[in-house]
Design an enzyme around this catalytic site. Structure first.
Site, PDB file in Angstrom:
ATOM      1  N   LYS A   1      -8.575   6.124 -19.861  1.00 51.26           N
ATOM      2  CA  LYS A   1      -8.857   6.622 -21.199  1.00 51.26           C
ATOM      3  C   LYS A   1      -7.589   6.584 -22.064  1.00 51.26           C
ATOM      4  CE  LYS A   1     -12.753   7.270 -19.093  1.00 51.26           C
ATOM      5  NZ  LYS A   1     -13.142   8.533 -18.497  1.00 51.26           N
TER       6      LYS A   1
ATOM      7  N   ARG B   1       0.839  -1.209   0.000  1.00 46.64           N
ATOM      8  CA  ARG B   1       0.000   0.000   0.000  1.00 46.64           C
ATOM      9  C   ARG B   1       0.867   1.251   0.000  1.00 46.64           C
ATOM     10  NH1 ARG B   1      -1.625   1.573   4.556  1.00 46.64           N
ATOM     11  NH2 ARG B   1      -2.464  -0.397   5.310  1.00 46.64           N
TER      12      ARG B   1
ATOM     13  N   ASP C   1      -8.154  18.664 -15.265  1.00 51.03           N
ATOM     14  CA  ASP C   1      -8.462  17.319 -15.738  1.00 51.03           C
ATOM     15  C   ASP C   1      -7.995  17.224 -17.193  1.00 51.03           C
ATOM     16  OD1 ASP C   1      -9.626  14.987 -16.750  1.00 51.03           O
ATOM     17  OD2 ASP C   1     -11.356  15.133 -15.424  1.00 51.03           O
TER      18      ASP C   1
ATOM     19  N   TYR D   1     -17.342  16.740 -16.362  1.00 50.03           N
ATOM     20  CA  TYR D   1     -17.643  15.308 -16.476  1.00 50.03           C
ATOM     21  C   TYR D   1     -18.706  14.920 -15.441  1.00 50.03           C
ATOM     22  CZ  TYR D   1     -16.848  10.283 -15.953  1.00 50.03           C
ATOM     23  OH  TYR D   1     -17.002   8.933 -15.856  1.00 50.03           O
TER      24      TYR D   1
END
Ligand SMILES: *Cc1c(COP(=O)(O)O)cnc(C)c1O
Length: 390
Positions: free
Chosen positions: A203, A54, A178, A106
């Site tokens: 994406k 982690r 973004d 978005y």
């Protein structure tokens, strides 16, 4: 994996080769996938570079370094989704902080901001960021974080990152851009004054529609450290295999973007003259209202576009039934072409009022243009458009 490539290489070289042939154990050319959740201590009180997965993982760190270099940042945190990347930033804000976001952001971003605001964790305000008067008015409320999304989803509106960042920072805000729609291959917000870049690496960065993941890149080393710590605190870390796949996808980012963008331009030009189409939103078209700004701010126009069909929902239904080569699906940025209907898919949760406010009409379709042969794409689209005309 001790020897890593210096930063002076061209971005294409970083994408294709960062971390290649850096395996010290066997000389593996492709960087190994480290799945281990834990690491042996060299001795009592002697942790090595890694102790627990982690906190850090070599595969995840290599991807983070590659993405950070492409964006020109001091470092990056790779998260389990794009939404988790945004939430990582939001989670570090003091309770009650104001987040200022674009009114046409978005849909998932809107949902996250609304949910956090409803719980009283943040306040959120929405503004049309092309309206400078409205933007300045919102800055007087001292937002802690200003979110910029350009080109916007799904209308491909372009806003001026340098100008908005300068004003936001003057007002004491931090700025996150973004950059999912263009990727660092076409736009580098940190060089324009942003503090952070946000990605849905789902994406274009991965590019093969087989991973959900995200990233936050920070301009300052201190912020990278704080974000890494916060990712460890909250556990917002991407899985090693997802990181390995994403690095594999990233290798071809520049080649994919160039070819998909070329297809996109040709399609936009076709759509513009088609009688079934009322409007095309693609900043590469010279008559797009933000074309000049896009030319200045971006090094290309990307592979995303949207268009409005004449005849609204009935035409949309006929189009999606008849179109070929574009799969009806959410998401974007993969090697295969997709078509989405924002009003019923990606932006359904926004509600009709917010959609109308943002200019997202029911006849709007969004395209993610892929790597297929242009003739096949044009023919498939033509079949849909003919059907749409009824
Ligand atoms: C998809 C997307 C996101 C969310 O990313 P996930 O990986 O799906 O969580 C955020 N911003 C934009 C612009 C997107 O397209």
């Amino acid at each position: 994996m001790s020897e890593r490539r210096p930063a002076e290489f061209h971005p294409e070289t970083i994408a294709a080769a960062y971390g290649v042939a850096s395996d010290t154990a066997f000389g593996a050319v492709a960087p190994p996938l480290y799945l281990s959740s834990t690491y042996e201590f060299a001795g009592f009180e002697e942790p090595r570079t890694y102790d627990y997965g982690r906190v850090g993982n070599p595969t995840r760190d290599l991807l983070a370094e590659a993405i950070a270099k492409l964006e020109g940042g001091a470092g990056a945190v790779v998260t389990p989704s794009g939404m988790a990347a945004l939430d990582l930033l939001i989670g570090r804000l003091a309770v009650g902080s104001l987040v200022l976001a674009p009114h046409d952001c978005y849909g998932g971003t809107m949902r996250l901001l609304n949910a956090r605001a409803q719980l009283g964790q943040i306040r959120r305000a929405l503004v049309d960021q092309s309206d400078m008067e409205a933007f300045e008015a919102q800055l007087r409320d001292h937002p802690a974080l200003v979110l910029i999304e350009t080109p916007s989803n799904p209308l491909l509106r372009v806003v001026d990152i340098a100008m908005l960042s300068a004003r936001a920072r003057n007002a004491g805000a931090r700025v996150v851009v973004d950059n999912t729609f263009l990727s660092p291959a076409r736009q580098q917000p940190l060089s324009l004054g942003a503090d952070y870049v946000l990605h849905s690496t789902t994406k274009f960065l991965n590019g093969h529609s087989d991973v959900i993941a995200g990233a936050v890149i920070a301009a300052e080393a201190q912020e990278v450290k704080a974000l890494k710590q916060w990712a460890n605190v909250t556990g917002a870390i991407a899985a090693p295999f997802d990181c390995w796949l994403t690095l594999r996808g990233l290798r071809t980012l520049f080649a994919r973007m160039a070819a998909q963008e070329r297809n996109a331009m040709l399609i936009a030009e076709r759509l513009r003259i088609h009688p079934a189409v009322a409007r095309v939103h693609y900043p590469g078209l010279v008559d797009h209202p933000d074309h000049v700004l896009a030319c200045r701010q971006q090094s290309g126009f990307g592979a995303m576009m949207s268009f409005e069909l004449v005849g609204d929902v009935p035409a949309v239904k006929r189009f999606v039934r008849a179109v070929r080569g574009f799969t009806l699906a959410e998401s974007l940025g993969g090697v295969e072409s997709l078509v989405a209907h924002p009003a019923t898919m990606t932006h359904a949760d926004m509600g009709p009022e917010a959609r109308a406010n943002a200019g997202i009409c029911d006849g709007l379709l969004r395209l993610s243009v892929g790597l297929e042969h242009i003739d096949d794409l044009v023919a498939g689209l033509e079949a849909g458009l003919q059907a749409a005309e009824g």
